[in-house]
Motif scaffolding. Structure first.
Motif, mmCIF file in Angstrom:
data_model
loop_
_atom_site.group_PDB
_atom_site.id
_atom_site.type_symbol
_atom_site.label_atom_id
_atom_site.label_comp_id
_atom_site.label_asym_id
_atom_site.label_seq_id
_atom_site.Cartn_x
_atom_site.Cartn_y
_atom_site.Cartn_z
ATOM 1 N N ARG A 135 -0.735 -10.029 2.021
ATOM 2 C CA ARG A 135 -1.122 -11.280 1.423
ATOM 3 C C ARG A 135 0.068 -12.216 0.636
ATOM 4 N NH1 ARG A 135 -7.288 -9.033 -0.256
ATOM 5 N NH2 ARG A 135 -5.849 -7.457 -1.164
ATOM 6 N N LEU A 161 -0.354 -12.519 5.403
ATOM 7 C CA LEU A 161 -1.018 -11.956 6.429
ATOM 8 C C LEU A 161 -2.401 -11.617 5.370
ATOM 9 C CD1 LEU A 161 -1.351 -10.125 9.112
ATOM 10 C CD2 LEU A 161 -1.216 -8.198 7.567
ATOM 11 N N ASP A 162 -3.590 -12.164 5.781
ATOM 12 C CA ASP A 162 -4.863 -11.948 5.019
ATOM 13 C C ASP A 162 -6.041 -11.552 5.895
ATOM 14 O OD1 ASP A 162 -7.093 -11.602 3.470
ATOM 15 O OD2 ASP A 162 -6.934 -13.548 2.427
ATOM 16 N N LEU A 163 -6.135 -10.362 5.992
ATOM 17 C CA LEU A 163 -7.356 -9.787 7.129
ATOM 18 C C LEU A 163 -8.638 -10.362 6.910
ATOM 19 C CD1 LEU A 163 -6.070 -6.090 7.474
ATOM 20 C CD2 LEU A 163 -5.180 -8.344 8.710
ATOM 21 N N VAL A 167 -5.246 10.617 0.441
ATOM 22 C CA VAL A 167 -3.829 10.128 0.465
ATOM 23 C C VAL A 167 -3.371 10.146 -1.090
ATOM 24 C CG1 VAL A 167 -2.239 8.409 1.135
ATOM 25 C CG2 VAL A 167 -4.186 9.035 2.665
ATOM 26 N N ALA A 227 -6.075 -2.055 4.454
ATOM 27 C CA ALA A 227 -7.530 -1.903 4.496
ATOM 28 C C ALA A 227 -7.983 -2.137 3.258
ATOM 29 C CB ALA A 227 -7.600 -0.266 4.719
ATOM 30 N N SER A 253 -7.328 5.301 10.184
ATOM 31 C CA SER A 253 -8.464 5.658 9.781
ATOM 32 C C SER A 253 -8.833 6.777 8.809
ATOM 33 C CB SER A 253 -9.450 5.712 11.074
ATOM 34 O OG SER A 253 -10.923 5.756 10.587
ATOM 35 N N TYR A 258 -17.856 2.184 3.464
ATOM 36 C CA TYR A 258 -16.192 1.972 3.570
ATOM 37 C C TYR A 258 -16.153 3.022 5.017
ATOM 38 C CZ TYR A 258 -11.830 4.004 3.667
ATOM 39 O OH TYR A 258 -10.320 4.471 3.928
ATOM 40 N N THR A 260 -9.782 -0.276 0.535
ATOM 41 C CA THR A 260 -9.900 1.099 0.284
ATOM 42 C C THR A 260 -10.780 1.451 -0.937
ATOM 43 O OG1 THR A 260 -7.720 0.868 -0.681
ATOM 44 C CG2 THR A 260 -7.791 1.870 1.705
ATOM 45 N N THR A 319 -6.583 9.961 8.552
ATOM 46 C CA THR A 319 -6.232 10.889 7.499
ATOM 47 C C THR A 319 -7.199 11.110 6.555
ATOM 48 O OG1 THR A 319 -4.178 11.305 6.455
ATOM 49 C CG2 THR A 319 -4.862 9.061 6.591
ATOM 50 N N LYS A 357 -14.802 1.754 8.644
ATOM 51 C CA LYS A 357 -13.477 1.968 9.223
ATOM 52 C C LYS A 357 -13.979 2.414 10.624
ATOM 53 C CE LYS A 357 -10.011 2.727 7.781
ATOM 54 N NZ LYS A 357 -8.877 1.743 7.752
ATOM 55 N N GLY A 396 0.881 -1.197 -0.071
ATOM 56 C CA GLY A 396 -0.020 -0.179 0.177
ATOM 57 C C GLY A 396 0.693 1.176 0.032
ATOM 58 N N GLN A 397 0.129 2.363 -0.229
ATOM 59 C CA GLN A 397 0.860 3.674 -0.308
ATOM 60 C C GLN A 397 1.598 4.012 0.874
ATOM 61 O OE1 GLN A 397 -1.118 7.014 -2.415
ATOM 62 N NE2 GLN A 397 -2.784 6.061 -1.620
ATOM 63 N N LEU A 398 0.748 3.835 2.165
ATOM 64 C CA LEU A 398 1.511 4.155 3.178
ATOM 65 C C LEU A 398 2.537 3.475 3.681
ATOM 66 C CD1 LEU A 398 1.560 6.235 5.754
ATOM 67 C CD2 LEU A 398 -0.240 4.957 6.402
HETATM 68 N N1 NAP Z 1 -6.273 6.187 0.113
HETATM 69 C C1 NAP Z 1 -6.718 7.277 0.853
HETATM 70 O O1 NAP Z 1 -7.034 8.292 0.135
HETATM 71 C C2 NAP Z 1 -7.085 7.236 2.402
HETATM 72 C C3 NAP Z 1 -7.717 8.346 3.015
HETATM 73 C C4 NAP Z 1 -8.132 8.151 4.484
HETATM 74 C C5 NAP Z 1 -7.607 6.814 5.067
HETATM 75 N N2 NAP Z 1 -7.059 6.086 4.413
HETATM 76 C C6 NAP Z 1 -6.389 4.765 5.466
HETATM 77 O O2 NAP Z 1 -4.987 4.860 5.257
HETATM 78 C C7 NAP Z 1 -4.645 3.616 5.414
HETATM 79 C C8 NAP Z 1 -3.523 3.503 4.446
HETATM 80 O O3 NAP Z 1 -4.230 3.700 3.239
HETATM 81 P P1 NAP Z 1 -3.486 3.542 1.685
HETATM 82 O O4 NAP Z 1 -3.750 4.605 0.850
HETATM 83 O O5 NAP Z 1 -1.806 3.141 1.848
HETATM 84 O O6 NAP Z 1 -4.046 2.134 1.082
HETATM 85 P P2 NAP Z 1 -3.797 1.402 -0.241
HETATM 86 O O7 NAP Z 1 -2.728 1.755 -1.106
HETATM 87 O O8 NAP Z 1 -4.925 1.191 -0.855
HETATM 88 O O9 NAP Z 1 -3.157 -0.081 0.209
HETATM 89 C C9 NAP Z 1 -3.747 -0.945 0.985
HETATM 90 C C10 NAP Z 1 -3.289 -1.921 1.469
HETATM 91 O O10 NAP Z 1 -3.996 -3.133 2.118
HETATM 92 C C11 NAP Z 1 -3.920 -4.330 1.631
HETATM 93 N N3 NAP Z 1 -5.173 -5.101 1.907
HETATM 94 C C12 NAP Z 1 -6.303 -5.092 1.378
HETATM 95 N N4 NAP Z 1 -7.251 -6.075 1.604
HETATM 96 C C13 NAP Z 1 -6.248 -6.815 2.345
HETATM 97 C C14 NAP Z 1 -6.461 -8.020 3.217
HETATM 98 N N5 NAP Z 1 -7.503 -8.565 3.149
HETATM 99 N N6 NAP Z 1 -5.493 -8.720 4.014
HETATM 100 C C15 NAP Z 1 -4.233 -8.127 3.907
HETATM 101 N N7 NAP Z 1 -3.958 -6.907 3.427
HETATM 102 C C16 NAP Z 1 -5.064 -6.339 2.532
HETATM 103 C C17 NAP Z 1 -3.766 -3.975 0.032
HETATM 104 O O11 NAP Z 1 -3.261 -5.266 -0.421
HETATM 105 P P3 NAP Z 1 -3.134 -5.587 -1.924
HETATM 106 O O12 NAP Z 1 -1.871 -4.877 -2.434
HETATM 107 O O13 NAP Z 1 -2.901 -7.158 -1.944
HETATM 108 O O14 NAP Z 1 -4.510 -5.484 -2.549
HETATM 109 C C18 NAP Z 1 -2.922 -2.837 0.174
HETATM 110 O O15 NAP Z 1 -1.417 -3.271 0.320
HETATM 111 C C19 NAP Z 1 -5.833 2.678 5.196
HETATM 112 O O16 NAP Z 1 -6.162 2.492 6.508
HETATM 113 C C20 NAP Z 1 -6.981 3.612 4.842
HETATM 114 O O17 NAP Z 1 -8.082 3.248 5.018
HETATM 115 C C21 NAP Z 1 -6.517 6.294 3.344
#
Ligand code: NAP
Length: 295
Positions: free
Chosen positions: A33, A36-38, A152, A61, A101, A126, A63, A149, A130, A10-12
């Protein structure tokens, strides 16, 4: 400190890996995954028991905001129940947890910027999942810190900024919604903020544990203003840029409703952790410059 991070690609997480790579004494264990599979009950607890981290950041998450309307149970499982399981497994080790979150726990009707104690009322599946994750993670571990946050973006993965750059390769003009307001937040800046929390906790301090914080880019924007700034920086970096014009949300319907104003007040975080994210325009320019260098 051994830090376990969920959501390896993921990005973060990629931002945390970059920013945390050269910090002496910090060992990063990023899991994804299939290890670790949530979605699978017990998977997170097994991974946590195996790696015995000193602290955990749950950044994995579901997302996909619109898709979550069709798969509410999956969103609840991954964003809600699994967060509770991670918190409980961390508590069993005596480890603190940073649970990520979102601003989408707010309905955005009251106008912003919102502090952490403002009433929550998610508009979609969603945001509800969360919010459940926040509640279960706080209930299962007194050392949980919920970090909300917003909006992102980063050089990694999929995000609005990269979508705009891709669209600008094929189109001269884009229309973007101009009646939703938020705080564009660089994942690299967020990673720096999380590292500031961990530094504060080193040596046993428990500042912020059991609490909720907002941390987002300084300054706010509509999606249209964000897109326009992206195009200015794209042109400056030698990438294709498009004209951006405003449309109303009513003319760009999405499956999940979005808050009209979900801006966050990050001053509690600045006070407790002596860290404020840079202005979003500055970080946007940095991320685009990196993307341009790689192109
Ligand atoms: N993106 C936004 O704009 C935003 C805004 C507010 C808050 N947030 C929160 O900030 C956090 C980080 O966001 P992000 O943008 O970095 O997210 P992201 O880039 O969408 O990455 C999410 C990661 O979660 C993994 N994931 C999804 N389902 C899963 C499962 N069942 N088991 C294990 N891993 C799983 C994905 O894996 P795969 O690569 O295998 O799919 C991916 O690596 C999250 O909690 C998100 O809710 C994000």
């Amino acid at each position: 400190m051994r830090l376990m991070i969920t959501g390896r690609d993921g990005q973060l997480v990629r931002s945390l890996i970059r920013r945390g790579a050269n910090i002496p004494g910090l060992e990063l264990v990023a899991l994804g995954r299939p290890e670790l599979d949530l979605e699978q009950p017990g998977s997170a607890a097994r991974a946590i028991t195996a790696h015995r981290p000193d602290a955990i950041v749950n950044a994995a998450a579901y997302t996909a905001v619109d898709q979550a309307e069709d798969e509410p149970d999956r969103a609840v499982r991954i964003n809600g129940e699994a967060a509770g399981e991670i918190a409980a497994a961390a508590a069993a080790l005596g480890a603190p947890l940073i649970q990520l979150s979102t601003d989408y726990v707010f309905d955005g009707r009251a106008g912003g910027p919102r502090t952490e104690d403002a009433p929550v009322s998610p508009l979609g599946s969603y945001g509800r999942s969360k919010l459940l994750g926040e509640q279960l993670a706080l209930a299962a571990n007194s050392r949980t810190l919920v970090l909300r946050t917003a909006w992102v973006y980063s050089p990694f993965g999929r995000n609005f900024l990269k979508t705009m750059l891709t669209l600008a390769r094929d189109r001269d003009a884009l229309t973007v919604v101009a009646d939703q307001r938020g705080n564009p937040s660089s994942a690299l800046d967020l990673a720096d903020g999380i590292l500031a929390v961990l530094r504060t906790w080193e040596g046993g301090a428990r500042v912020g544990q059991g609490g909720t914080y907002h941390l987002a880019g300084t300054g706010d924007a509509t999606w249209c203003e964000f897109a326009a700034a992206i195009m200015v920086e794209a042109a400056a970096a030698g990438l294709p840029a498009a004209r951006v014009s405003p449309i109303a949300t009513a003319h760009f319907p999405t499956k999940a409703p979005r808050p009209a104003d979900s801006t966050l007040d990050s001053s509690k975080f600045a006070r407790d952790f002596a860290f404020r994210m840079p202005d979003w325009r500055r970080s946007t320019a940095e991320v685009i410059a990196e993307i341009a260098r790689a192109a």
